[in-house]
Enzyme design. Structure first.
Site, short mmCIF file in Angstrom:
data_model
loop_
_atom_site.label_atom_id
_atom_site.label_comp_id
_atom_site.label_asym_id
_atom_site.label_seq_id
_atom_site.Cartn_x
_atom_site.Cartn_y
_atom_site.Cartn_z
N LYS A 153 -13.00 -5.43 -3.47
CA LYS A 153 -12.84 -4.99 -2.09
C LYS A 153 -13.11 -3.48 -2.03
O LYS A 153 -12.43 -2.70 -2.70
CB LYS A 153 -11.44 -5.29 -1.57
CG LYS A 153 -11.19 -4.81 -0.14
CD LYS A 153 -9.73 -5.01 0.26
CE LYS A 153 -9.45 -4.44 1.64
NZ LYS A 153 -8.01 -4.45 1.97
N GLN A 163 -28.97 -6.40 35.46
CA GLN A 163 -29.71 -5.72 34.39
C GLN A 163 -29.46 -6.38 33.05
O GLN A 163 -30.35 -6.47 32.21
CB GLN A 163 -29.38 -4.22 34.35
CG GLN A 163 -27.98 -3.83 33.97
CD GLN A 163 -27.73 -3.82 32.49
OE1 GLN A 163 -28.66 -3.63 31.70
NE2 GLN A 163 -26.49 -4.04 32.09
N GLN A 205 -32.15 -7.99 30.46
CA GLN A 205 -32.11 -7.68 29.02
C GLN A 205 -32.08 -8.96 28.19
O GLN A 205 -32.80 -9.09 27.19
CB GLN A 205 -30.88 -6.84 28.69
CG GLN A 205 -30.98 -5.38 29.05
CD GLN A 205 -29.79 -4.58 28.56
OE1 GLN A 205 -28.69 -5.11 28.39
NE2 GLN A 205 -29.99 -3.30 28.34
N ARG A 244 0.82 -1.20 0.00
CA ARG A 244 0.00 0.00 0.00
C ARG A 244 0.86 1.26 0.00
O ARG A 244 1.86 1.36 0.74
CB ARG A 244 -0.91 -0.01 1.22
CG ARG A 244 -2.14 0.87 1.11
CD ARG A 244 -3.21 0.26 0.25
NE ARG A 244 -3.87 -0.88 0.87
CZ ARG A 244 -4.49 -1.81 0.19
NH1 ARG A 244 -4.51 -1.77 -1.14
NH2 ARG A 244 -5.08 -2.81 0.79
N LYS A 284 -30.37 7.15 26.74
CA LYS A 284 -31.42 6.51 27.54
C LYS A 284 -32.70 7.33 27.62
O LYS A 284 -33.80 6.77 27.65
CB LYS A 284 -30.90 6.22 28.95
CG LYS A 284 -29.91 5.08 29.03
CD LYS A 284 -29.57 4.75 30.47
CE LYS A 284 -28.63 3.56 30.55
NZ LYS A 284 -28.36 3.16 31.94
N HIS A 318 -10.35 2.28 -1.62
CA HIS A 318 -10.35 2.77 -0.25
C HIS A 318 -10.67 4.26 -0.22
O HIS A 318 -10.21 5.01 -1.08
CB HIS A 318 -8.99 2.55 0.42
CG HIS A 318 -8.62 1.10 0.60
ND1 HIS A 318 -8.17 0.32 -0.43
CD2 HIS A 318 -8.65 0.31 1.70
CE1 HIS A 318 -7.93 -0.91 0.02
NE2 HIS A 318 -8.21 -0.94 1.30
N ASP A 368 -32.54 -1.31 34.42
CA ASP A 368 -31.72 -0.74 35.49
C ASP A 368 -32.49 -0.70 36.81
O ASP A 368 -31.93 -1.00 37.87
CB ASP A 368 -31.30 0.69 35.13
CG ASP A 368 -30.20 0.75 34.08
OD1 ASP A 368 -29.43 -0.23 33.97
OD2 ASP A 368 -30.11 1.76 33.37
#
Length: 495
Positions: free
Chosen positions: A136, A464, A468, A58, A282, A111, A318
């Site tokens: 790629k 918690q 979950q 590269r 949250k 890339h 929670d």
């Protein structure tokens, strides 16, 4: 399959690492010959190689290390083909100048280290005209939905296509590209020697994410946060899935606040069935739910989202976890109702965790006092819950029965900080720290030295996560496995 990239300055080190990787189960290795500091000896690298290899050289503007002329680099690539390399990586702008020869397969690559272009399909079509065996395409994710655009391209491609996004936002695409049909992904030999932005280690890809077990039917779960790299949730949830033999994977999603709605809309196409939600989402996620349980409505914060029946269902685990930890510590068992009535509590921090714990305490008849570095946030929560407030600067003058830290103070790496003065602690206090990394924070150490009863964040975190897991899978979680993995991960992070 995982292609492991090796970039070392000496031939002997490059060959030794390849041998070690094969012993660890690697089936394909990329030799980054641009990292070699002496004249490249391709015959030495390719003779008696223990597994198939990709030869890559590269240029510096592509994130590589090759310092010679372009003519010298092209000669090196042609020589690798003549020496019988299994694969040769050819950038799109030189692929036409290097003809096919022998059995060497051509990876024609593109890339972009700045962005994920809008014209991904056009780029793909250009690459398919350059006689590739494998296309790629690696770009940089600046938006969480860049992952979906890339994986959609991989899924719809006619020529085998390795496609993923670089950077931390792009991590999910590195883990999930096989699910969408990519013939392989890339990893690095060691986490401290990543050769591209966001590249994960071979150990992490195999031991945590179990990449080679991911297929088109794999159900996806994850944690959505910003930042997200510190989260240990992928380790404990993936360990639990593995323990129960489930075809599921749990990945980290870094999502900025302004992109949360877009991400939730895109998540089902990524195969996402459920999410853990943490800082800073949250509270903001609540307005994006289609259904919310009683705890979420009362708290105003959710830490769990389940995608079901074309809708988003929100839960808060929670609250139940914290109350379970407290009641077991104080009462010796979990009990519904006003089990803690008459006690007083100081809750430091009015964010997502603080909201959940304060709500649970008020429901159980506890007299709650709130404080936060942002006084307005504490005042708003206190008004919602009919609780009291105290200025952050005056918190050490409050002597509650239950003292709870819901701030990040004391979290790794700032382990020398504590939210409450040791001199203000009383032996009769129950001291609870929601911080779980490290488990024994300075706050907890001070409490123990004052003969307080303590509850660490590890207990709450595992509780918690187990709830979950039940929401995600409908099955009880292997909590002991989760706890063991969490403690090992915390210990490793401190070394």
């Amino acid at each position: 399959m995982i292609c492991v990239s090796i970039g070392r300055g000496r031939h002997a080190l490059m060959m030794a690492e390849q041998k070690h990787l094969v012993e660890q189960g690697a089936k394909l290795v990329e030799l980054r010959v641009d990292y070699l500091t002496s004249t490249v000896n391709l015959r030495r690298l390719l003779t008696d190689r223990p597994c198939p290899v990709v030869i890559t050289c590269r240029r510096r503007h592509e994130g590589g290390m090759f310092a010679g002329t372009e003519d010298a680099r092209l000669i090196l690539l042609r020589t690798a083909i003549a020496e019988g390399a299994d694969y040769i990586d050819l950038e799109h702008d030189v692929a036409a100048w290097i003809p096919r020869f022998g059995k060497t397969k051509r990876i024609v690559s593109f890339h972009d280290f700045n962005k994920t272009p809008e014209d991904l399909e056009e780029i793909y079509q250009r690459l398919t005209k350059l006689d590739p065996d494998v296309v790629k395409i690696c770009t940089t994710a600046n938006h969480p939905c860049d992952n979906l655009r890339m994986l959609r391209l991989v899924r719809e491609s006619k020529v085998p296509t390795v496609g993923f996004c670089m950077g931390e936002i792009g991590t999910p695409s590195r883990i999930l590209c096989g699910k969408f049909g990519s013939p392989w992904t890339y990893a690095t030999f060691h986490e401290e020697r990543a050769l591209a932005p966001g590249q994960l280690s071979y150990k992490l890809m195999t031991e945590i994410y179990r990449y080679d077990q991911i297929d088109a039917e794999t159900e996806v779960f994850g944690v959505v946060a910003d930042p997200v790299g510190h989260s240990l949730s992928p380790q404990i949830h993936n360990a639990a899935f593995h323990k129960l033999g489930m075809n599921k994977v749990y990945v980290p999603f870094r999502v900025a606040r302004e992109f949360l709605s877009d991400f939730l809309d895109a998540a089902p196409e990524l195969g996402v069935h459920g999410l853990s939600v943490t800082i800073p989402h949250k509270e903001s996620v609540v307005g994006l739910l289609h259904h919310a349980d009683e705890a979420v409505r009362g708290i105003g914060a959710a830490n769990t989202v389940v995608f079901q029946d074309s809708g988003r269902y929100g839960y808060n685990t929670d609250c139940a976890a914290a109350m379970g930890s407290l009641e077991e510590a104080i009462l010796g068992h979990y009990r519904e109702g006003n089990s803690l009535a008459g006690k007083t509590a100081l809750v430091m921090g009015a964010g997502g965790v603080g909201r959940a714990i304060a709500f649970g305490l008020v429901q159980r008849g506890v007299e709650v006092t709130l404080c936060d570095g942002e006084a307005q946030r504490a005042a708003q929560l206190a008004a919602r819950l009919q609780a009291r407030t105290v200025d952050w600067a005056a918190r050490n003058s409050v002597y509650p029965d239950i003292l709870i830290n819901c701030t990040p103070i004391g979290m790794h790496p700032d382990v020398d900080d504590t939210p409450y003065a040791k001199s203000s602690m009383r032996p009769a206090m129950v001291v609870f720290d929601a911080v779980y990394n490290p488990e024994n924070t300075l706050f907890i150490k001070d409490a123990r030295s004052r003969n307080c009863k303590v509850i660490t964040g590890v207990d709450m975190f595992v509780r918690q996560a187990a709830v979950q897991f039940k929401h995600f899978t409908g099955q009880d979680a292997p909590a002991d496995v989760m706890r063991d993995v969490l403690k090992r991960a915390i210990s490793a992070a401190r070394q």
